[in-house]
Design a protein around this motif. Structure first.
Motif, PDB file in Angstrom:
ATOM      1  N   ARG A 195       0.814  -1.218   0.000  1.00  0.00           N
ATOM      2  CA  ARG A 195       0.000   0.000   0.000  1.00  0.00           C
ATOM      3  C   ARG A 195       0.843   1.261   0.000  1.00  0.00           C
ATOM      4  N   THR A 196       1.884   1.257   0.826  1.00  0.00           N
ATOM      5  CA  THR A 196       2.672   2.487   0.969  1.00  0.00           C
ATOM      6  C   THR A 196       3.906   2.506   0.071  1.00  0.00           C
ATOM      7  N   LYS A 197       4.273   1.351  -0.445  1.00  0.00           N
ATOM      8  CA  LYS A 197       5.491   1.189  -1.266  1.00  0.00           C
ATOM      9  C   LYS A 197       6.753   1.485  -0.461  1.00  0.00           C
ATOM     10  N   ARG A 198       6.621   1.398   0.889  1.00  0.00           N
ATOM     11  CA  ARG A 198       7.766   1.602   1.774  1.00  0.00           C
ATOM     12  C   ARG A 198       8.086   0.286   2.466  1.00  0.00           C
ATOM     13  N   SER A 199       9.298   0.186   2.927  1.00  0.00           N
ATOM     14  CA  SER A 199       9.731  -1.008   3.631  1.00  0.00           C
ATOM     15  C   SER A 199       9.369  -0.922   5.112  1.00  0.00           C
ATOM     16  N   PRO A 200       8.932  -2.026   5.711  1.00  0.00           N
ATOM     17  CA  PRO A 200       8.727  -2.043   7.155  1.00  0.00           C
ATOM     18  C   PRO A 200      10.005  -1.703   7.932  1.00  0.00           C
ATOM     19  N   ALA A 201      11.155  -1.885   7.301  1.00  0.00           N
ATOM     20  CA  ALA A 201      12.409  -1.493   7.955  1.00  0.00           C
ATOM     21  C   ALA A 201      12.432   0.014   8.191  1.00  0.00           C
ATOM     22  N   GLU A 202      11.714   0.770   7.359  1.00  0.00           N
ATOM     23  CA  GLU A 202      11.624   2.224   7.537  1.00  0.00           C
ATOM     24  C   GLU A 202      10.598   2.595   8.602  1.00  0.00           C
ATOM     25  N   TYR A 203       9.391   2.045   8.495  1.00  0.00           N
ATOM     26  CA  TYR A 203       8.328   2.483   9.408  1.00  0.00           C
ATOM     27  C   TYR A 203       8.201   1.595  10.645  1.00  0.00           C
ATOM     28  N   GLY A 204       8.791   0.416  10.646  1.00  0.00           N
ATOM     29  CA  GLY A 204       8.722  -0.484  11.799  1.00  0.00           C
ATOM     30  C   GLY A 204       9.206   0.148  13.096  1.00  0.00           C
ATOM     31  N   PRO A 205      10.357   0.839  13.079  1.00  0.00           N
ATOM     32  CA  PRO A 205      10.817   1.477  14.318  1.00  0.00           C
ATOM     33  C   PRO A 205       9.830   2.520  14.856  1.00  0.00           C
ATOM     34  N   PHE A 206       9.162   3.248  13.975  1.00  0.00           N
ATOM     35  CA  PHE A 206       8.162   4.230  14.428  1.00  0.00           C
ATOM     36  C   PHE A 206       6.968   3.516  15.050  1.00  0.00           C
TER      37      PHE A 206
END
Length: 128
Positions: free
Chosen positions: A83-94
């Motif tokens: 959906r976001t085309k981002r990696s969970p490695a980017e948003y996982g810490p948040f």
């Protein structure tokens, strides 16, 4: 008179045998490495269980990297959220820093007794 001629070391052979066994246990492919793998897989399972699901990307991203008796679990940058085309490695810490139910790694570490129990059982079964 040379005192070293009168020095007797008792138990030297047993100590050397114990040190050799300890080196074998800790060696590449040894029982300790196997136990770390067991605990790592268990920890990953908890991280997956505790990760919130929107698309499933964060759950799917938890990766184990093990080198000998050291293992790390983290969201793989190779996984992309559809959906976001981002990696969970980017948003996982948040997500994790939100705390509470969102803190998947903190919740995983709170289960450390359950995580290491199978690894300890493995060592007990396989060590002399």
């Amino acid at each position: 008179m040379d005192a070293s001629r009168w020095l007797i070391i008792e138990g030297k052979d047993e100590v050397q045998a114990a040190l050799a066994e300890a080196a074998k246990v800790a060696s590449q492919g040894g029982q300790l490495q196997q136990a770390v793998g067991i605990a790592s897989r268990r920890a990953r399972a908890y991280a997956v269980e505790f990760s919130h699901v929107w698309t499933g990307a964060l759950k799917a991203s938890h990766t184990i990297v093990q080198s000998g008796t050291h293992a790390e679990i983290y969201p793989s940058p190779a996984v992309i959220n559809p959906r976001t085309k981002r990696s969970p490695a980017e948003y996982g810490p948040f997500e994790h820093r939100k705390g509470g139910d969102h803190a998947f790694y903190a919740r995983t570490m709170a289960k450390s007794d359950d995580i290491v129990a199978p690894a300890l059982a493995y060592l007990r079964r396989n060590l002399p």
